[in-house]
Design a protein around this motif. Structure first.
Motif, PDB file in Angstrom:
ATOM      1  N   LYS A  80       7.792  -5.895  -3.131  1.00  0.00           N
ATOM      2  CA  LYS A  80       7.898  -6.944  -2.106  1.00  0.00           C
ATOM      3  C   LYS A  80       9.174  -6.760  -1.299  1.00  0.00           C
ATOM      4  O   LYS A  80       9.166  -6.939  -0.076  1.00  0.00           O
ATOM      5  CB  LYS A  80       7.873  -8.334  -2.729  1.00  0.00           C
ATOM      6  N   SER A  81      10.271  -6.376  -1.941  1.00  0.00           N
ATOM      7  CA  SER A  81      11.522  -6.197  -1.199  1.00  0.00           C
ATOM      8  C   SER A  81      11.401  -5.057  -0.185  1.00  0.00           C
ATOM      9  O   SER A  81      11.939  -5.143   0.918  1.00  0.00           O
ATOM     10  CB  SER A  81      12.699  -5.965  -2.144  1.00  0.00           C
ATOM     11  N   VAL A  82      10.700  -3.990  -0.555  1.00  0.00           N
ATOM     12  CA  VAL A  82      10.501  -2.889   0.391  1.00  0.00           C
ATOM     13  C   VAL A  82       9.601  -3.343   1.535  1.00  0.00           C
ATOM     14  O   VAL A  82       9.865  -3.048   2.708  1.00  0.00           O
ATOM     15  CB  VAL A  82       9.945  -1.639  -0.320  1.00  0.00           C
ATOM     16  N   MET A  83       8.543  -4.067   1.215  1.00  0.00           N
ATOM     17  CA  MET A  83       7.666  -4.577   2.276  1.00  0.00           C
ATOM     18  C   MET A  83       8.442  -5.491   3.216  1.00  0.00           C
ATOM     19  O   MET A  83       8.276  -5.422   4.434  1.00  0.00           O
ATOM     20  CB  MET A  83       6.455  -5.310   1.684  1.00  0.00           C
ATOM     21  N   ASP A  84       9.312  -6.323   2.666  1.00  0.00           N
ATOM     22  CA  ASP A  84      10.144  -7.205   3.494  1.00  0.00           C
ATOM     23  C   ASP A  84      11.069  -6.388   4.399  1.00  0.00           C
ATOM     24  O   ASP A  84      11.279  -6.742   5.559  1.00  0.00           O
ATOM     25  CB  ASP A  84      10.967  -8.156   2.629  1.00  0.00           C
ATOM     26  N   ALA A  85      11.617  -5.298   3.866  1.00  0.00           N
ATOM     27  CA  ALA A  85      12.504  -4.441   4.663  1.00  0.00           C
ATOM     28  C   ALA A  85      11.760  -3.820   5.838  1.00  0.00           C
ATOM     29  O   ALA A  85      12.359  -3.533   6.874  1.00  0.00           O
ATOM     30  CB  ALA A  85      13.125  -3.357   3.786  1.00  0.00           C
ATOM     31  N   LEU A  86      10.459  -3.620   5.685  1.00  0.00           N
ATOM     32  CA  LEU A  86       9.635  -3.081   6.763  1.00  0.00           C
ATOM     33  C   LEU A  86       9.240  -4.159   7.772  1.00  0.00           C
ATOM     34  O   LEU A  86       8.583  -3.872   8.760  1.00  0.00           O
ATOM     35  CB  LEU A  86       8.358  -2.443   6.197  1.00  0.00           C
ATOM     36  N   GLY A  87       9.610  -5.390   7.492  1.00  0.00           N
ATOM     37  CA  GLY A  87       9.227  -6.494   8.360  1.00  0.00           C
ATOM     38  C   GLY A  87       7.959  -7.170   7.895  1.00  0.00           C
ATOM     39  O   GLY A  87       7.392  -8.001   8.585  1.00  0.00           O
ATOM     40  N   GLY A  88       7.498  -6.792   6.705  1.00  0.00           N
ATOM     41  CA  GLY A  88       6.288  -7.374   6.150  1.00  0.00           C
ATOM     42  C   GLY A  88       5.076  -6.494   6.404  1.00  0.00           C
ATOM     43  O   GLY A  88       5.023  -5.759   7.383  1.00  0.00           O
ATOM     44  N   ILE A  89       4.133  -6.559   5.497  1.00  0.00           N
ATOM     45  CA  ILE A  89       2.840  -5.894   5.656  1.00  0.00           C
ATOM     46  C   ILE A  89       1.793  -6.996   5.548  1.00  0.00           C
ATOM     47  O   ILE A  89       1.557  -7.519   4.451  1.00  0.00           O
ATOM     48  CB  ILE A  89       2.600  -4.801   4.581  1.00  0.00           C
ATOM     49  N   PRO A  90       1.183  -7.392   6.669  1.00  0.00           N
ATOM     50  CA  PRO A  90       0.237  -8.493   6.623  1.00  0.00           C
ATOM     51  C   PRO A  90      -0.880  -8.329   5.588  1.00  0.00           C
ATOM     52  O   PRO A  90      -1.360  -9.324   5.046  1.00  0.00           O
ATOM     53  CB  PRO A  90      -0.319  -8.545   8.046  1.00  0.00           C
ATOM     54  N   MET A  91      -1.274  -7.103   5.295  1.00  0.00           N
ATOM     55  CA  MET A  91      -2.304  -6.884   4.267  1.00  0.00           C
ATOM     56  C   MET A  91      -1.775  -7.183   2.871  1.00  0.00           C
ATOM     57  O   MET A  91      -2.534  -7.278   1.923  1.00  0.00           O
ATOM     58  CB  MET A  91      -2.843  -5.447   4.318  1.00  0.00           C
ATOM     59  N   GLY A  92      -0.439  -7.307   2.747  1.00  0.00           N
ATOM     60  CA  GLY A  92       0.165  -7.692   1.474  1.00  0.00           C
ATOM     61  C   GLY A  92       0.355  -6.566   0.479  1.00  0.00           C
ATOM     62  O   GLY A  92       0.702  -6.805  -0.680  1.00  0.00           O
ATOM     63  N   ARG A  93       0.167  -5.323   0.924  1.00  0.00           N
ATOM     64  CA  ARG A  93       0.321  -4.192   0.011  1.00  0.00           C
ATOM     65  C   ARG A  93       0.454  -2.904   0.813  1.00  0.00           C
ATOM     66  O   ARG A  93       0.014  -2.836   1.958  1.00  0.00           O
ATOM     67  CB  ARG A  93      -0.870  -4.074  -0.927  1.00  0.00           C
ATOM     68  N   PRO A  94       1.031  -1.874   0.190  1.00  0.00           N
ATOM     69  CA  PRO A  94       1.028  -0.561   0.830  1.00  0.00           C
ATOM     70  C   PRO A  94      -0.385   0.032   0.795  1.00  0.00           C
ATOM     71  O   PRO A  94      -1.233  -0.423   0.033  1.00  0.00           O
ATOM     72  CB  PRO A  94       1.977   0.279  -0.037  1.00  0.00           C
ATOM     73  N   ALA A  95      -0.604   1.049   1.592  1.00  0.00           N
ATOM     74  CA  ALA A  95      -1.884   1.757   1.579  1.00  0.00           C
ATOM     75  C   ALA A  95      -1.987   2.615   0.328  1.00  0.00           C
ATOM     76  O   ALA A  95      -0.975   3.041  -0.240  1.00  0.00           O
ATOM     77  CB  ALA A  95      -2.009   2.642   2.818  1.00  0.00           C
ATOM     78  N   GLU A  96      -3.193   2.877  -0.074  1.00  0.00           N
ATOM     79  CA  GLU A  96      -3.459   3.847  -1.132  1.00  0.00           C
ATOM     80  C   GLU A  96      -3.677   5.210  -0.471  1.00  0.00           C
ATOM     81  O   GLU A  96      -4.255   5.277   0.628  1.00  0.00           O
ATOM     82  CB  GLU A  96      -4.698   3.446  -1.932  1.00  0.00           C
ATOM     83  N   PRO A  97      -3.246   6.295  -1.093  1.00  0.00           N
ATOM     84  CA  PRO A  97      -3.431   7.617  -0.480  1.00  0.00           C
ATOM     85  C   PRO A  97      -4.887   7.899  -0.107  1.00  0.00           C
ATOM     86  O   PRO A  97      -5.164   8.512   0.930  1.00  0.00           O
ATOM     87  CB  PRO A  97      -2.943   8.584  -1.566  1.00  0.00           C
ATOM     88  N   GLU A  98      -5.816   7.434  -0.927  1.00  0.00           N
ATOM     89  CA  GLU A  98      -7.233   7.676  -0.669  1.00  0.00           C
ATOM     90  C   GLU A  98      -7.692   7.029   0.635  1.00  0.00           C
ATOM     91  O   GLU A  98      -8.584   7.546   1.310  1.00  0.00           O
ATOM     92  CB  GLU A  98      -8.091   7.152  -1.830  1.00  0.00           C
ATOM     93  N   GLU A  99      -7.087   5.892   0.984  1.00  0.00           N
ATOM     94  CA  GLU A  99      -7.477   5.221   2.227  1.00  0.00           C
ATOM     95  C   GLU A  99      -7.117   6.074   3.438  1.00  0.00           C
ATOM     96  O   GLU A  99      -7.895   6.168   4.399  1.00  0.00           O
ATOM     97  CB  GLU A  99      -6.808   3.848   2.314  1.00  0.00           C
ATOM     98  N   ILE A 100      -5.974   6.699   3.398  1.00  0.00           N
ATOM     99  CA  ILE A 100      -5.555   7.569   4.502  1.00  0.00           C
ATOM    100  C   ILE A 100      -6.439   8.817   4.522  1.00  0.00           C
ATOM    101  O   ILE A 100      -6.914   9.240   5.572  1.00  0.00           O
ATOM    102  CB  ILE A 100      -4.069   7.951   4.376  1.00  0.00           C
ATOM    103  N   ALA A 101      -6.664   9.401   3.348  1.00  0.00           N
ATOM    104  CA  ALA A 101      -7.479  10.619   3.258  1.00  0.00           C
ATOM    105  C   ALA A 101      -8.904  10.388   3.761  1.00  0.00           C
ATOM    106  O   ALA A 101      -9.463  11.237   4.470  1.00  0.00           O
ATOM    107  CB  ALA A 101      -7.503  11.125   1.815  1.00  0.00           C
TER     108      ALA A 101
END
Length: 168
Positions: A118-139
């Protein structure tokens, strides 16, 4: 690493790995693609090309901005010759190295891994989806872009960031 303590060697390394390496690959593959009059080049950039974090990764952000610009220019040159050029700019992806980083943050400052995330997401200004992407989603998205279903797409940057970048 912020600007002032960043050495010339750090800048050169980041530009070499994140901008010049893809250019070198293109220079090797493009002649054959041009002979075949077909091919797809996908450059993996980053939202940092548009949303630089000056206090931690400015050389990386500058290199990725350059890659986005280069991709657009290359697409203008080779799309009429049958070569599609696309850019995918992910936001934060929960790779194995990201998991290790969350573990290091949790160990050094005693939050849980969830709190570190959460602290990293906050540093990015927030991620509205509430989580980072999974590598498979990008692939999977890259797989679509190289498929015949995406044959009319070229010269475009696709931002996959869970809504992180707050502008249009």
């Amino acid at each position: 690493m912020s600007f002032l303590p960043t050495s010339a060697e750090d800048w050169e390394h980041s530009l070499n790995v994140n901008l010049l390496a893809p250019i070198r690959l293109d220079r090797e593959f493009l002649p054959q693609m041009l002979l075949q009059k077909s091919g797809v080049i996908i450059h993996i950039a980053s939202i940092q090309g548009r949303l630089p974090l000056y206090d931690s990764t400015l050389p990386y952000a500058a290199a990725k901005a350059g890659l986005i610009n280069y991709s657009k220019g290359l697409s203008k040159e080779v799309s009429s010759k049958g070569i599609r050029v696309l850019t995918v700019s992910p936001g934060w992806i929960m790779t194995e190295s990201s998991v290790r980083m969350m573990e290091r943050i949790a160990e050094s400052s005693n939050p849980t891994i969830e709190e570190a995330t959460k602290s990293v997401m906050d540093a990015l200004g927030g991620i509205p989806m509430g989580r980072p992407a999974e590598p498979e989603e990008i692939a999977e998205f890259v797989g679509f872009l190289v498929s015949p279903r995406a044959n009319y797409l070229t010269g475009t940057e696709y931002i996959i960031d869970g809504g992180t970048i707050p502008t249009i």
